[in-house]
Design an enzyme around this catalytic site. Sequence first.
Site, PDB file in Angstrom:
ATOM      1  CG  ASP B   7      29.219 -18.811   0.272  1.00  0.00           C
ATOM      2  OD1 ASP B   7      29.531 -19.723   1.055  1.00  0.00           O
ATOM      3  OD2 ASP B   7      30.044 -17.959  -0.119  1.00  0.00           O
ATOM      4  CD  GLU B  67      31.005 -25.067   1.043  1.00  0.00           C
ATOM      5  OE1 GLU B  67      31.071 -24.620  -0.115  1.00  0.00           O
ATOM      6  OE2 GLU B  67      31.862 -24.827   1.899  1.00  0.00           O
ATOM      7  CG  ASP B 141      30.935 -13.763  -0.946  1.00  0.00           C
ATOM      8  OD1 ASP B 141      31.253 -14.481   0.003  1.00  0.00           O
ATOM      9  OD2 ASP B 141      31.591 -12.763  -1.303  1.00  0.00           O
TER      10      ASP B 141
END
Lengths: 164, 164
Positions: B7, B67, B141
Amino acid sequence: MIVLGVDPGSIVTGYGLVEKDGSNLTYVGGGDILLPRSWPFYLRVHGVFKSLIDIIQKYNPAEMSVEDIFFSKNVKSALKIGHARGAALVAATYCNVKVFEYSPLQIKQSVVGYGRATKEQVREMIKLILKLNDKGKLSFDTSDALAAAICHQNWLKFDNIHNR
Amino acid sequence: MIVLGVDPGSIVTGYGLVEKDGSNLTYVGGGDILLPRSWPFYLRVHGVFKSLIDIIQKYNPAEMSVEDIFFSKNVKSALKIGHARGAALVAATYCNVKVFEYSPLQIKQSVVGYGRATKEQVREMIKLILKLNDKGKLSFDTSDALAAAICHQNWLKFDNIHNR
Protein backbone atom coordinates in the site's frame (compact mmCIF):
# COMPACT_ATOMS: atom_id res chain seq x y z
CA MET A 1 30.51 18.46 -15.58
CA ILE A 2 27.77 16.66 -17.50
CA VAL A 3 24.15 17.24 -16.39
CA LEU A 4 21.33 14.90 -17.36
CA GLY A 5 17.98 16.59 -17.94
CA VAL A 6 14.87 14.43 -17.89
CA ASP A 7 11.26 15.07 -18.99
CA PRO A 8 9.38 12.00 -17.69
CA GLY A 9 6.26 10.45 -19.18
CA SER A 10 4.69 6.99 -19.18
CA ILE A 11 4.82 6.71 -23.00
CA VAL A 12 7.68 9.09 -23.91
CA THR A 13 10.47 10.23 -21.58
CA GLY A 14 12.82 12.84 -23.03
CA TYR A 15 16.43 12.99 -21.92
CA GLY A 16 19.29 15.33 -22.74
CA LEU A 17 22.90 15.67 -21.60
CA VAL A 18 24.68 19.00 -21.51
CA GLU A 19 28.29 19.66 -20.54
CA LYS A 20 29.68 22.97 -19.38
CA ASP A 21 33.25 23.98 -19.93
CA GLY A 22 33.89 27.54 -18.75
CA SER A 23 30.89 29.42 -20.09
CA ASN A 24 30.47 27.04 -23.03
CA LEU A 25 27.46 24.72 -23.08
CA THR A 26 27.92 21.61 -25.24
CA TYR A 27 25.38 19.04 -26.39
CA VAL A 28 26.55 15.57 -25.28
CA GLY A 29 23.55 13.43 -26.15
CA GLY A 30 19.79 13.21 -26.02
CA GLY A 31 16.69 11.51 -27.32
CA ASP A 32 13.37 9.97 -26.39
CA ILE A 33 12.81 6.81 -24.39
CA LEU A 34 9.79 5.34 -26.18
CA LEU A 35 7.82 2.65 -24.35
CA PRO A 36 5.31 0.53 -26.26
CA ARG A 37 1.68 1.35 -25.46
CA SER A 38 1.03 -2.40 -25.66
CA TRP A 39 3.13 -3.02 -22.54
CA PRO A 40 1.37 -3.23 -19.17
CA PHE A 41 1.70 0.08 -17.33
CA TYR A 42 3.99 -1.33 -14.61
CA LEU A 43 6.46 -2.55 -17.26
CA ARG A 44 6.52 0.89 -18.88
CA VAL A 45 7.25 2.46 -15.49
CA HIS A 46 10.11 0.00 -15.01
CA GLY A 47 11.22 0.78 -18.59
CA VAL A 48 11.77 4.45 -17.63
CA PHE A 49 13.95 3.31 -14.70
CA LYS A 50 15.91 0.74 -16.73
CA SER A 51 16.51 3.03 -19.74
CA LEU A 52 17.70 5.91 -17.55
CA ILE A 53 20.15 3.59 -15.79
CA ASP A 54 21.56 2.59 -19.20
CA ILE A 55 21.85 6.28 -20.17
CA ILE A 56 23.55 7.19 -16.86
CA GLN A 57 26.03 4.33 -17.28
CA LYS A 58 26.76 5.41 -20.87
CA TYR A 59 27.27 9.18 -20.26
CA ASN A 60 28.19 9.25 -16.55
CA PRO A 61 26.44 12.54 -15.64
CA ALA A 62 27.25 13.99 -12.22
CA GLU A 63 23.78 15.42 -11.58
CA MET A 64 20.21 15.17 -12.84
CA SER A 65 17.80 18.04 -13.41
CA VAL A 66 14.06 17.55 -13.66
CA GLU A 67 11.04 19.81 -13.77
CA ASP A 68 9.14 20.06 -10.52
CA ILE A 69 5.47 19.31 -11.03
CA PHE A 70 2.67 20.75 -8.94
CA PHE A 71 -0.10 20.83 -11.49
CA SER A 72 -1.56 18.48 -14.04
CA LYS A 73 -4.55 18.41 -16.40
CA ASN A 74 -6.40 16.04 -14.12
CA VAL A 75 -5.97 13.35 -11.45
CA LYS A 76 -5.53 10.56 -14.00
CA SER A 77 -2.66 12.26 -15.84
CA ALA A 78 -1.11 13.31 -12.49
CA LEU A 79 -1.05 9.65 -11.41
CA LYS A 80 0.63 8.60 -14.68
CA ILE A 81 3.26 11.33 -14.72
CA GLY A 82 3.87 10.67 -11.00
CA HIS A 83 4.73 7.02 -11.68
CA ALA A 84 7.16 7.90 -14.50
CA ARG A 85 8.76 10.74 -12.56
CA GLY A 86 9.11 8.46 -9.51
CA ALA A 87 10.93 5.90 -11.68
CA ALA A 88 13.30 8.66 -12.89
CA LEU A 89 14.06 9.86 -9.34
CA VAL A 90 14.72 6.27 -8.25
CA ALA A 91 17.05 5.63 -11.24
CA ALA A 92 19.18 8.72 -10.48
CA THR A 93 19.43 8.02 -6.75
CA TYR A 94 20.17 4.33 -7.41
CA CYS A 95 23.17 5.48 -9.53
CA ASN A 96 24.31 8.09 -6.95
CA VAL A 97 23.35 10.93 -9.31
CA LYS A 98 22.05 13.83 -7.21
CA VAL A 99 18.63 15.21 -8.19
CA PHE A 100 17.84 18.91 -8.63
CA GLU A 101 14.32 20.15 -9.28
CA TYR A 102 13.28 23.38 -10.99
CA SER A 103 9.90 24.96 -11.61
CA PRO A 104 8.69 25.23 -15.24
CA LEU A 105 9.11 29.03 -14.84
CA GLN A 106 12.78 28.71 -13.80
CA ILE A 107 13.51 26.36 -16.72
CA LYS A 108 11.87 28.59 -19.33
CA GLN A 109 13.47 31.73 -17.91
CA SER A 110 16.93 30.20 -18.00
CA VAL A 111 16.58 29.18 -21.65
CA VAL A 112 14.29 31.73 -23.33
CA GLY A 113 14.48 34.57 -20.82
CA TYR A 114 10.84 34.62 -19.79
CA GLY A 115 8.60 32.15 -18.03
CA ARG A 116 5.67 31.98 -20.43
CA ALA A 117 7.62 30.77 -23.45
CA THR A 118 5.96 28.18 -25.71
CA LYS A 119 7.42 24.74 -26.36
CA GLU A 120 8.34 25.93 -29.87
CA GLN A 121 10.27 28.90 -28.50
CA VAL A 122 12.10 26.68 -25.99
CA ARG A 123 13.04 24.29 -28.80
CA GLU A 124 14.37 27.07 -31.05
CA MET A 125 16.50 28.48 -28.22
CA ILE A 126 17.83 25.01 -27.37
CA LYS A 127 18.93 24.59 -31.00
CA LEU A 128 20.67 27.99 -30.94
CA ILE A 129 22.35 27.53 -27.54
CA LEU A 130 23.58 24.00 -28.30
CA LYS A 131 24.22 24.60 -32.04
CA LEU A 132 21.87 21.79 -33.04
CA ASN A 133 20.47 23.29 -36.24
CA ASP A 134 22.18 20.74 -38.40
CA LYS A 135 20.98 17.78 -36.32
CA GLY A 136 17.45 17.35 -37.65
CA LYS A 137 14.23 17.76 -35.73
CA LEU A 138 14.23 17.76 -31.95
CA SER A 139 11.15 16.38 -30.23
CA PHE A 140 9.52 18.56 -27.57
CA ASP A 141 10.33 15.85 -25.01
CA THR A 142 14.05 15.97 -25.82
CA SER A 143 14.16 19.77 -26.00
CA ASP A 144 12.33 20.08 -22.64
CA ALA A 145 14.86 17.65 -21.13
CA LEU A 146 17.79 19.65 -22.59
CA ALA A 147 16.18 22.83 -21.21
CA ALA A 148 16.11 21.29 -17.70
CA ALA A 149 19.82 20.38 -18.05
CA ILE A 150 20.74 23.91 -19.23
CA CYS A 151 18.71 25.44 -16.39
CA HIS A 152 20.72 23.47 -13.85
CA GLN A 153 24.04 24.36 -15.51
CA ASN A 154 23.06 28.06 -15.38
CA TRP A 155 21.96 27.94 -11.74
CA LEU A 156 25.27 26.36 -10.78
CA LYS A 157 27.10 29.58 -11.57
CA PHE A 158 24.79 31.86 -9.57
CA ASP A 159 24.13 29.91 -6.48
CA ASN A 160 25.99 27.55 -4.24
CA ILE A 161 23.12 25.12 -4.57
CA HIS A 162 25.20 22.14 -3.55
CA ASN A 163 25.13 23.41 0.01
CA ARG A 164 21.40 24.05 0.17
CA MET B 1 3.60 -19.36 -2.48
CA ILE B 2 4.25 -16.09 -0.66
CA VAL B 3 2.54 -12.95 -1.98
CA LEU B 4 3.71 -9.44 -1.07
CA GLY B 5 0.93 -6.86 -0.74
CA VAL B 6 1.89 -3.20 -0.87
CA ASP B 7 0.00 0.00 0.00
CA PRO B 8 2.30 2.78 -1.29
CA GLY B 9 2.61 6.31 0.09
CA SER B 10 5.32 8.98 0.13
CA ILE B 11 5.42 9.08 3.96
CA VAL B 12 4.13 5.61 4.93
CA THR B 13 4.13 2.52 2.73
CA GLY B 14 2.41 -0.52 4.20
CA TYR B 15 3.58 -4.01 3.29
CA GLY B 16 2.32 -7.46 4.15
CA LEU B 17 3.31 -11.01 3.22
CA VAL B 18 0.79 -13.85 3.12
CA GLU B 19 1.46 -17.49 2.32
CA LYS B 20 -1.12 -19.97 1.11
CA ASP B 21 -0.87 -23.66 1.82
CA GLY B 22 -3.94 -25.53 0.54
CA SER B 23 -6.79 -23.31 1.67
CA ASN B 24 -4.82 -21.98 4.65
CA LEU B 25 -3.69 -18.36 4.62
CA THR B 26 -0.74 -17.64 6.92
CA TYR B 27 0.75 -14.32 8.00
CA VAL B 28 4.46 -14.27 7.08
CA GLY B 29 5.40 -10.68 7.85
CA GLY B 30 4.31 -7.07 7.55
CA GLY B 31 4.74 -3.55 8.74
CA ASP B 32 5.13 0.06 7.69
CA ILE B 33 8.01 1.60 5.77
CA LEU B 34 8.25 5.02 7.44
CA LEU B 35 10.18 7.71 5.61
CA PRO B 36 11.22 10.87 7.47
CA ARG B 37 9.23 13.96 6.44
CA SER B 38 12.53 15.87 6.75
CA TRP B 39 13.99 14.00 3.77
CA PRO B 40 13.76 15.61 0.32
CA PHE B 41 10.86 14.08 -1.61
CA TYR B 42 13.12 12.32 -4.15
CA LEU B 43 14.98 10.51 -1.35
CA ARG B 44 11.68 9.33 0.13
CA VAL B 45 10.63 7.97 -3.26
CA HIS B 46 13.94 6.14 -3.50
CA GLY B 47 13.40 4.96 0.10
CA VAL B 48 10.20 3.14 -0.95
CA PHE B 49 12.17 1.37 -3.71
CA LYS B 50 15.14 0.51 -1.49
CA SER B 51 13.05 -0.73 1.45
CA LEU B 52 10.87 -2.94 -0.77
CA ILE B 53 13.98 -4.50 -2.32
CA ASP B 54 15.23 -5.34 1.20
CA ILE B 55 11.81 -6.85 2.05
CA ILE B 56 11.71 -8.88 -1.19
CA GLN B 57 15.22 -10.19 -0.53
CA LYS B 58 14.27 -11.13 3.04
CA TYR B 59 10.96 -12.93 2.33
CA ASN B 60 11.39 -13.96 -1.31
CA PRO B 61 7.75 -13.48 -2.44
CA ALA B 62 6.84 -14.87 -5.87
CA GLU B 63 4.34 -12.13 -6.74
CA MET B 64 3.29 -8.65 -5.67
CA SER B 65 -0.26 -7.37 -5.31
CA VAL B 66 -1.08 -3.67 -5.24
CA GLU B 67 -4.25 -1.60 -5.36
CA ASP B 68 -4.97 -0.05 -8.72
CA ILE B 69 -5.55 3.67 -8.39
CA PHE B 70 -7.78 5.72 -10.66
CA PHE B 71 -8.93 8.40 -8.26
CA SER B 72 -7.35 10.66 -5.72
CA LYS B 73 -8.43 13.58 -3.52
CA ASN B 74 -6.71 16.05 -5.81
CA VAL B 75 -3.91 16.46 -8.36
CA LYS B 76 -1.26 17.13 -5.69
CA SER B 77 -1.98 13.92 -3.77
CA ALA B 78 -2.25 11.97 -7.07
CA LEU B 79 1.26 13.14 -8.01
CA LYS B 80 2.64 12.04 -4.61
CA ILE B 81 0.98 8.63 -4.55
CA GLY B 82 2.00 8.16 -8.20
CA HIS B 83 5.68 8.62 -7.35
CA ALA B 84 5.56 6.16 -4.44
CA ARG B 85 3.53 3.60 -6.40
CA GLY B 86 5.95 3.95 -9.34
CA ALA B 87 8.86 3.21 -6.99
CA ALA B 88 7.03 0.08 -5.76
CA LEU B 89 6.35 -1.19 -9.30
CA VAL B 90 10.00 -0.61 -10.23
CA ALA B 91 11.24 -2.45 -7.11
CA ALA B 92 9.12 -5.54 -7.86
CA THR B 93 10.05 -5.68 -11.55
CA TYR B 94 13.73 -5.07 -10.70
CA CYS B 95 13.56 -8.20 -8.47
CA ASN B 96 11.63 -10.27 -11.06
CA VAL B 97 8.52 -10.26 -8.88
CA LYS B 98 5.47 -10.13 -11.13
CA VAL B 99 2.96 -7.37 -10.39
CA PHE B 100 -0.81 -7.88 -10.11
CA GLU B 101 -3.23 -4.99 -9.69
CA TYR B 102 -6.71 -5.05 -8.15
CA SER B 103 -9.36 -2.40 -7.76
CA PRO B 104 -10.22 -1.21 -4.21
CA LEU B 105 -13.60 -2.94 -4.75
CA GLN B 106 -12.00 -6.31 -5.55
CA ILE B 107 -9.70 -6.08 -2.53
CA LYS B 108 -12.48 -5.21 -0.08
CA GLN B 109 -14.82 -7.85 -1.53
CA SER B 110 -12.20 -10.56 -1.20
CA VAL B 111 -11.55 -9.73 2.47
CA VAL B 112 -14.81 -8.40 3.94
CA GLY B 113 -17.30 -9.64 1.34
CA TYR B 114 -18.54 -6.29 0.11
CA GLY B 115 -16.88 -3.42 -1.68
CA ARG B 116 -17.88 -0.51 0.56
CA ALA B 117 -16.23 -1.81 3.74
CA THR B 118 -14.47 0.72 5.99
CA LYS B 119 -10.76 0.57 6.81
CA GLU B 120 -11.73 -0.58 10.35
CA GLN B 121 -13.80 -3.47 8.96
CA VAL B 122 -10.96 -4.51 6.64
CA ARG B 123 -8.53 -4.47 9.58
CA GLU B 124 -10.81 -6.57 11.80
CA MET B 125 -11.25 -9.17 9.03
CA ILE B 126 -7.49 -9.25 8.37
CA LYS B 127 -6.93 -10.00 12.08
CA LEU B 128 -9.49 -12.81 11.99
CA ILE B 129 -8.33 -14.36 8.71
CA LEU B 130 -4.63 -14.26 9.64
CA LYS B 131 -5.16 -14.92 13.39
CA LEU B 132 -3.38 -11.72 14.37
CA ASN B 133 -5.45 -10.80 17.42
CA ASP B 134 -2.58 -11.41 19.78
CA LYS B 135 -0.10 -9.37 17.75
CA GLY B 136 -1.00 -5.84 18.89
CA LYS B 137 -2.36 -3.05 16.78
CA LEU B 138 -2.16 -3.20 13.01
CA SER B 139 -1.83 0.10 11.17
CA PHE B 140 -4.31 0.77 8.35
CA ASP B 141 -1.36 0.85 5.93
CA THR B 142 -0.24 -2.65 6.94
CA SER B 143 -3.78 -4.06 6.99
CA ASP B 144 -4.51 -2.58 3.53
CA ALA B 145 -1.29 -4.18 2.24
CA LEU B 146 -2.23 -7.56 3.78
CA ALA B 147 -5.71 -7.20 2.21
CA ALA B 148 -4.11 -6.75 -1.24
CA ALA B 149 -2.00 -9.89 -0.67
CA ILE B 150 -5.05 -11.91 0.44
CA CYS B 151 -7.05 -10.65 -2.55
CA HIS B 152 -4.38 -11.96 -4.92
CA GLN B 153 -4.16 -15.30 -3.09
CA ASN B 154 -7.96 -15.67 -3.39
CA TRP B 155 -8.04 -14.74 -7.10
CA LEU B 156 -5.38 -17.34 -7.80
CA LYS B 157 -7.82 -20.14 -7.00
CA PHE B 158 -10.66 -18.84 -9.19
CA ASP B 159 -8.91 -17.65 -12.24
CA ASN B 160 -5.97 -18.72 -14.28
CA ILE B 161 -4.69 -15.14 -14.07
CA HIS B 162 -1.13 -16.11 -14.89
CA ASN B 163 -2.23 -16.65 -18.45
CA ARG B 164 -4.09 -13.39 -18.86
